[in-house]
Design an enzyme around this catalytic site. Structure first.
Site, PDB file in Angstrom:
ATOM      1  CB  CYS A   4     -10.264   0.112  11.705  1.00  0.00           C
ATOM      2  SG  CYS A   4      -8.805  -0.580  10.912  1.00  0.00           S
ATOM      3  CB  CYS A   7     -11.878  -1.129   8.418  1.00  0.00           C
ATOM      4  SG  CYS A   7     -11.447  -2.684   9.252  1.00  0.00           S
ATOM      5  CG  ASP A  30       3.495   3.396   5.096  1.00  0.00           C
ATOM      6  OD1 ASP A  30       3.343   2.485   5.930  1.00  0.00           O
ATOM      7  OD2 ASP A  30       3.559   4.603   5.418  1.00  0.00           O
ATOM      8  CG  HIS A  98      -6.702  -3.735   9.847  1.00  0.00           C
ATOM      9  ND1 HIS A  98      -8.044  -3.634   9.508  1.00  0.00           N
ATOM     10  CD2 HIS A  98      -6.200  -4.724   9.051  1.00  0.00           C
ATOM     11  CE1 HIS A  98      -8.336  -4.519   8.569  1.00  0.00           C
ATOM     12  NE2 HIS A  98      -7.226  -5.188   8.259  1.00  0.00           N
ATOM     13  CG  HIS A 100      -0.076  -2.834   9.310  1.00  0.00           C
ATOM     14  ND1 HIS A 100      -0.791  -2.608  10.471  1.00  0.00           N
ATOM     15  CD2 HIS A 100       1.083  -2.139   9.446  1.00  0.00           C
ATOM     16  CE1 HIS A 100      -0.101  -1.800  11.269  1.00  0.00           C
ATOM     17  NE2 HIS A 100       1.042  -1.505  10.672  1.00  0.00           N
ATOM     18  CG  HIS A 102       5.408  -2.020   7.693  1.00  0.00           C
ATOM     19  ND1 HIS A 102       5.229  -0.677   7.516  1.00  0.00           N
ATOM     20  CD2 HIS A 102       4.821  -2.322   8.881  1.00  0.00           C
ATOM     21  CE1 HIS A 102       4.568  -0.172   8.554  1.00  0.00           C
ATOM     22  NE2 HIS A 102       4.307  -1.154   9.398  1.00  0.00           N
TER      23      HIS A 102
HETATM   24  P1  DGP Z   1       2.659   0.690  12.184  1.00  0.00           P
HETATM   25  O1  DGP Z   1       3.566   1.623  12.934  1.00  0.00           O
HETATM   26  O2  DGP Z   1       3.282  -0.661  11.963  1.00  0.00           O
HETATM   27  O3  DGP Z   1       1.287   0.607  12.819  1.00  0.00           O
HETATM   28  O4  DGP Z   1       2.518   1.299  10.741  1.00  0.00           O
HETATM   29  C1  DGP Z   1       1.394   1.963  10.274  1.00  0.00           C
HETATM   30  C2  DGP Z   1       1.730   2.500   8.915  1.00  0.00           C
HETATM   31  O5  DGP Z   1       0.530   2.890   8.292  1.00  0.00           O
HETATM   32  C3  DGP Z   1       2.647   3.723   8.921  1.00  0.00           C
HETATM   33  O6  DGP Z   1       3.867   3.383   8.236  1.00  0.00           O
HETATM   34  C4  DGP Z   1       1.879   4.784   8.171  1.00  0.00           C
HETATM   35  C5  DGP Z   1       0.768   4.009   7.507  1.00  0.00           C
HETATM   36  N1  DGP Z   1      -0.477   4.731   7.416  1.00  0.00           N
HETATM   37  C6  DGP Z   1      -1.185   5.271   8.446  1.00  0.00           C
HETATM   38  N2  DGP Z   1      -2.310   5.835   7.998  1.00  0.00           N
HETATM   39  C7  DGP Z   1      -2.330   5.631   6.650  1.00  0.00           C
HETATM   40  C8  DGP Z   1      -3.256   5.985   5.629  1.00  0.00           C
HETATM   41  O7  DGP Z   1      -4.302   6.586   5.842  1.00  0.00           O
HETATM   42  N3  DGP Z   1      -2.926   5.602   4.363  1.00  0.00           N
HETATM   43  C9  DGP Z   1      -1.788   4.922   4.080  1.00  0.00           C
HETATM   44  N4  DGP Z   1      -1.554   4.604   2.802  1.00  0.00           N
HETATM   45  N5  DGP Z   1      -0.900   4.569   5.015  1.00  0.00           N
HETATM   46  C10 DGP Z   1      -1.173   4.929   6.292  1.00  0.00           C
END
Ligand code: DGP
Length: 115
Positions: A4, A7, A30, A98, A100, A102
């Protein structure tokens, strides 16, 4: 959870722009922001999605909203407002498995919440 990505951010195995952290919650910017402020607020406990939430997680979700409010104030979003989004499962467009939240703001957001 081993594979993950969030994680791994919690475990500091991969870098992130962390803006809040306590024993239960971490928040970081993000990587693909959709607005001037786009922060992910997550429980440190691996909960795969909203679908997997149980009664024992009620307190942490309540605390996440309080933390979101504190961050919004620090990011100066409180006056004009902001949006909190939880994508859930395949149809909900959830990419990272995981839970989250926004936190999005810093500009006037569209009024449509689905497309
Ligand atoms: P969702 O579509 O709701 O699962 O959004 C996942 C969000 O996570 C997406 O807006 C991009 C963000 N994201 C994915 N990988 C990473 C990462 O490695 N670091 C950060 N800071 N954000 C990430």
């Amino acid at each position: 959870m081993e594979d993950c990505i969030f994680c791994k951010i919690i475990a500091k195995q991969i870098p992130a722009n962390v803006i809040y952290e306590d024993e239960q919650i971490i928040a970081f910017r993000d990587i693909h922001p959709v607005a001037p402020v786009h922060i992910l607020v997550i429980p440190k406990k691996h909960i795969a999605s909203l679908i997997d939430l149980t009664k024992e997680d009620e307190a942490i979700v309540g605390k996440i909203y309080t933390v979101i409010n504190e961050i919004a104030e620090k990011e100066k979003l409180n006056e004009r407002g902001f949006r909190v989004i939880v994508n859930c499962g395949e149809d909900g467009g959830q990419e990272v498995k995981h839970l989250h939240f926004h936190l999005i703001g810093g500009k006037k957001l569209g009024t449509k919440i689905v497309n």
